[in-house]
Design a protein around this motif. Structure first.
Motif, PDB file in Angstrom:
ATOM      1  N   CYS A 146     -34.515 -62.951   3.462  1.00  8.51           N
ATOM      2  CA  CYS A 146     -35.134 -62.411   4.678  1.00  8.51           C
ATOM      3  C   CYS A 146     -35.930 -61.168   4.312  1.00  8.51           C
ATOM      4  O   CYS A 146     -35.365 -60.184   3.828  1.00  8.51           O
ATOM      5  CB  CYS A 146     -34.068 -62.086   5.720  1.00  8.51           C
ATOM      6  SG  CYS A 146     -34.712 -61.286   7.205  1.00  8.51           S
ATOM      7  N   PHE A 147     -37.234 -61.217   4.537  1.00 13.04           N
ATOM      8  CA  PHE A 147     -38.082 -60.053   4.295  1.00 13.04           C
ATOM      9  C   PHE A 147     -37.956 -59.067   5.447  1.00 13.04           C
ATOM     10  O   PHE A 147     -37.787 -57.863   5.237  1.00 13.04           O
ATOM     11  CB  PHE A 147     -39.533 -60.487   4.108  1.00 13.04           C
ATOM     12  CG  PHE A 147     -40.505 -59.338   4.050  1.00 13.04           C
ATOM     13  CD1 PHE A 147     -40.567 -58.532   2.922  1.00 13.04           C
ATOM     14  CD2 PHE A 147     -41.337 -59.053   5.126  1.00 13.04           C
ATOM     15  CE1 PHE A 147     -41.451 -57.462   2.876  1.00 13.04           C
ATOM     16  CE2 PHE A 147     -42.215 -57.989   5.086  1.00 13.04           C
ATOM     17  CZ  PHE A 147     -42.280 -57.186   3.959  1.00 13.04           C
ATOM     18  N   THR A 148     -38.056 -59.556   6.681  1.00 11.13           N
ATOM     19  CA  THR A 148     -37.894 -58.692   7.849  1.00 11.13           C
ATOM     20  C   THR A 148     -37.530 -59.531   9.063  1.00 11.13           C
ATOM     21  O   THR A 148     -37.910 -60.700   9.159  1.00 11.13           O
ATOM     22  CB  THR A 148     -39.187 -57.897   8.139  1.00 11.13           C
ATOM     23  OG1 THR A 148     -38.932 -56.918   9.154  1.00 11.13           O
ATOM     24  CG2 THR A 148     -40.314 -58.805   8.638  1.00 11.13           C
TER      25      THR A 148
ATOM     26  N   ALA B 116     -45.836 -58.233   4.530  1.00 10.30           N
ATOM     27  CA  ALA B 116     -45.276 -59.238   3.627  1.00 10.30           C
ATOM     28  C   ALA B 116     -46.248 -59.557   2.498  1.00 10.30           C
ATOM     29  O   ALA B 116     -45.852 -59.670   1.325  1.00 10.30           O
ATOM     30  CB  ALA B 116     -44.928 -60.503   4.410  1.00 10.30           C
TER      31      ALA B 116
ATOM     32  N   GLN C  12     -46.247 -57.040  -0.169  1.00 12.23           N
ATOM     33  CA  GLN C  12     -45.060 -57.101  -1.016  1.00 12.23           C
ATOM     34  C   GLN C  12     -45.024 -58.352  -1.890  1.00 12.23           C
ATOM     35  O   GLN C  12     -44.001 -58.641  -2.514  1.00 12.23           O
ATOM     36  CB  GLN C  12     -43.807 -57.042  -0.139  1.00 12.23           C
ATOM     37  CG  GLN C  12     -43.631 -55.736   0.610  1.00 12.23           C
ATOM     38  CD  GLN C  12     -43.528 -54.552  -0.325  1.00 12.23           C
ATOM     39  OE1 GLN C  12     -42.799 -54.600  -1.320  1.00 12.23           O
ATOM     40  NE2 GLN C  12     -44.265 -53.484  -0.033  1.00 12.23           N
TER      41      GLN C  12
ATOM     42  N   ILE D  66     -45.710 -61.651  -0.940  1.00 12.32           N
ATOM     43  CA  ILE D  66     -45.517 -62.949  -0.298  1.00 12.32           C
ATOM     44  C   ILE D  66     -46.902 -63.439   0.107  1.00 12.32           C
ATOM     45  O   ILE D  66     -47.459 -62.996   1.110  1.00 12.32           O
ATOM     46  CB  ILE D  66     -44.567 -62.842   0.921  1.00 12.32           C
ATOM     47  CG1 ILE D  66     -43.225 -62.246   0.494  1.00 12.32           C
ATOM     48  CG2 ILE D  66     -44.381 -64.208   1.582  1.00 12.32           C
ATOM     49  CD1 ILE D  66     -42.244 -62.021   1.643  1.00 12.32           C
TER      50      ILE D  66
ATOM     51  N   PRO E 253     -47.139 -65.701   4.032  1.00 13.90           N
ATOM     52  CA  PRO E 253     -45.894 -65.522   4.784  1.00 13.90           C
ATOM     53  C   PRO E 253     -45.811 -66.450   5.988  1.00 13.90           C
ATOM     54  O   PRO E 253     -46.824 -66.923   6.519  1.00 13.90           O
ATOM     55  CB  PRO E 253     -45.939 -64.056   5.213  1.00 13.90           C
ATOM     56  CG  PRO E 253     -47.389 -63.700   5.200  1.00 13.90           C
ATOM     57  CD  PRO E 253     -47.993 -64.501   4.080  1.00 13.90           C
TER      58      PRO E 253
ATOM     59  N   GLU F 262     -38.141 -64.370   2.579  1.00 14.34           N
ATOM     60  CA  GLU F 262     -38.713 -63.948   1.301  1.00 14.34           C
ATOM     61  C   GLU F 262     -39.460 -65.096   0.629  1.00 14.34           C
ATOM     62  O   GLU F 262     -40.463 -64.887  -0.046  1.00 14.34           O
ATOM     63  CB  GLU F 262     -37.603 -63.436   0.379  1.00 14.34           C
ATOM     64  CG  GLU F 262     -36.967 -62.147   0.856  1.00 14.34           C
ATOM     65  CD  GLU F 262     -35.865 -61.674  -0.067  1.00 14.34           C
ATOM     66  OE1 GLU F 262     -35.329 -62.516  -0.827  1.00 14.34           O
ATOM     67  OE2 GLU F 262     -35.549 -60.484  -0.034  1.00 14.34           O
ATOM     68  N   SER F 263     -38.974 -66.314   0.824  1.00 19.65           N
ATOM     69  CA  SER F 263     -39.640 -67.480   0.261  1.00 19.65           C
ATOM     70  C   SER F 263     -39.289 -68.699   1.089  1.00 19.65           C
ATOM     71  O   SER F 263     -38.321 -68.683   1.863  1.00 19.65           O
ATOM     72  CB  SER F 263     -39.250 -67.701  -1.204  1.00 19.65           C
ATOM     73  OG  SER F 263     -37.870 -68.004  -1.308  1.00 19.65           O
TER      74      SER F 263
END
Length: 392
Positions: free
Chosen positions: A36-38, A65, A68, A70, A73, A93-94
């Motif tokens: 989880c990115f956000t 994202a 960073q 990604i 996203p 995240e992916s």
């Protein structure tokens, strides 16, 4: 981290691994996420407005994202029935997309993975629900509104915590043609289900929707089963209920569409337990800035989930239903940073947290509805999940 497109991956051979994150399967495009990115809990009350706060926040999160690493996203998760309540959305995240025909789903789960049920409680019970329906019928007959959707829960307590991966395995195996979803929830547990109803799919400027309204129970005998479908197609009550939905969706989508096709006659589709009246809606957006989520928010909730007119239906739902729907009757799916995506209606579903399970089903109430018939219809809809538990 970056996403990977359609792939050959041993992950597809390990179904339990897919259920560690968000899982969404569709005949169009299926995906699974990692990490989880956000998270995004902002309510989507203005999610249909391209210049609104929610859409601006979404674009800011996508930009963060990409910074960073990604590259493309994607937003995934669920939106509640009441758009004023917090969303359950996140940017992973992916993620990977895959063809669900390649998904290895064992057709049977080991018996030891089935939960032993300690208690089942209908919320509300039979008498309270049929009384709710009778009050809703009276309201439609008075002309207060044309339709309202009323729902009920099945609250289940099990002896041991439920294995959600094993549960999802059974749901997918028993409902192979539905849209399947597994969403880890912020408060723990998961939202799981097999929805038959597409709210909105968008690819480039093209979009489609397939609302369902009006249903009848399937029969084991093929001749009686066909007759049940024909009876549904010829039912004035169910055709009226369905037309309320499609007329409202046409009116909602028209101003945002360059092209729009809404057939005047519905078609019949089936799940493992029900016949449904369905209408395939196709269109092309007027503004290329539209995205799958802005259009989904424009439609949500449709009269198939709330009623018509929506505001009056929602007030009656709040007055009659003895619980908050939260994510039940909402939408679940995904949207990428190019505007493509797919959202389905959160029905034929439940939440699982430890040893507690809540299942959800609803029915559209119009002036000709019969309370006992609506109790049976919601019971048939609950069968999808009860069968997954081995409890039907």
């Amino acid at each position: 981290m970056v996403e990977t497109l359609t792939f050959e991956n041993p992950l597809l051979q390990d179904f339990s691994a897919l259920c560690r994150g968000f899982l969404f399967t569709s005949p169009w495009r299926s995906l699974t996420t990692q990490g989880c990115f956000t998270t995004i809990t902002t309510p989507v009350k203005d999610g249909a407005a391209l210049g609104g706060d929610f859409q601006q926040q979404l674009q800011q999160h996508f930009a963060s994202a990409r910074k960073q690493g990604i590259a493309n996203p994607i937003l995934v998760g669920a939106i509640p029935f009441d758009v004023n309540q917090p969303s359950a959305l996140f940017i992973p995240e992916s993620y990977q997309t895959f063809n669900r025909a390649d998904l290895n789903v064992p057709q049977t789960a080991p018996e030891e993975t089935l939960p032993h049920v300690r208690r089942r409680t209908a919320v509300p019970d039979h008498d309270a629900f049929t009384s709710m329906v009778a009050q809703a019928v009276a309201a439609t007959q008075r002309g207060d509104l044309d339709k309202v959707v009323l729902s009920r829960l099945m609250d289940i307590a099990t002896e041991q915590p439920v294995d959600t991966a094993a549960l999802m395995q059974r749901i997918v195996a028993q409902n192979p043609n539905s849209y399947h979803f597994h969403l880890p929830l912020p408060e723990g547990g998961a939202l799981v289900g097999a929805s038959p109803e597409l709210m909105l799919r968008k690819q480039g400027r093209d979009f489609s929707s397939c609302p369902l309204a009006g249903s009848a129970r399937r029969e084991n005998d093929s001749q009686r089963d066909r007759a049940a479908g024909e009876t549904l197609m010829n039912s004035d009550k169910d055709r009226h209920e369905h037309k309320l939905v499609t007329d409202a969706m046409r009116e909602t989508l028209q101003p945002r569409s360059r092209l729009l096709s809404v057939p005047t006659v519905p078609s019949l589709i089936t799940t493992s337990t029900l016949w449904h009246l369905a209408t395939q809606i196709d269109g092309e957006v007027l503004d290329e800035q539209e995205n799958a989520l802005s259009l989904a928010c424009l439609l949500h909730p449709t009269p198939a989930l709330s009623g018509f007119p929506h505001q009056r239906a929602q007030r009656l739902i709040q007055a009659l239903e003895p619980f908050e729907r939260q994510l039940f009757g909402g939408i679940v799916g995904w949207c990428d940073d190019q505007g493509n995506g797919e959202w389905v209606v959160t029905i034929r579903c439940g939440t699982v947290k430890g040893a507690r399970v809540q299942l959800f089903a609803g029915a559209g109430i119009v002036a000709d509805s019969q309370p006992e018939s609506e109790w049976r219809e919601t019971g048939v809809k609950l069968d999808t999940m009860l069968r997954a538990f081995g409890l039907q």
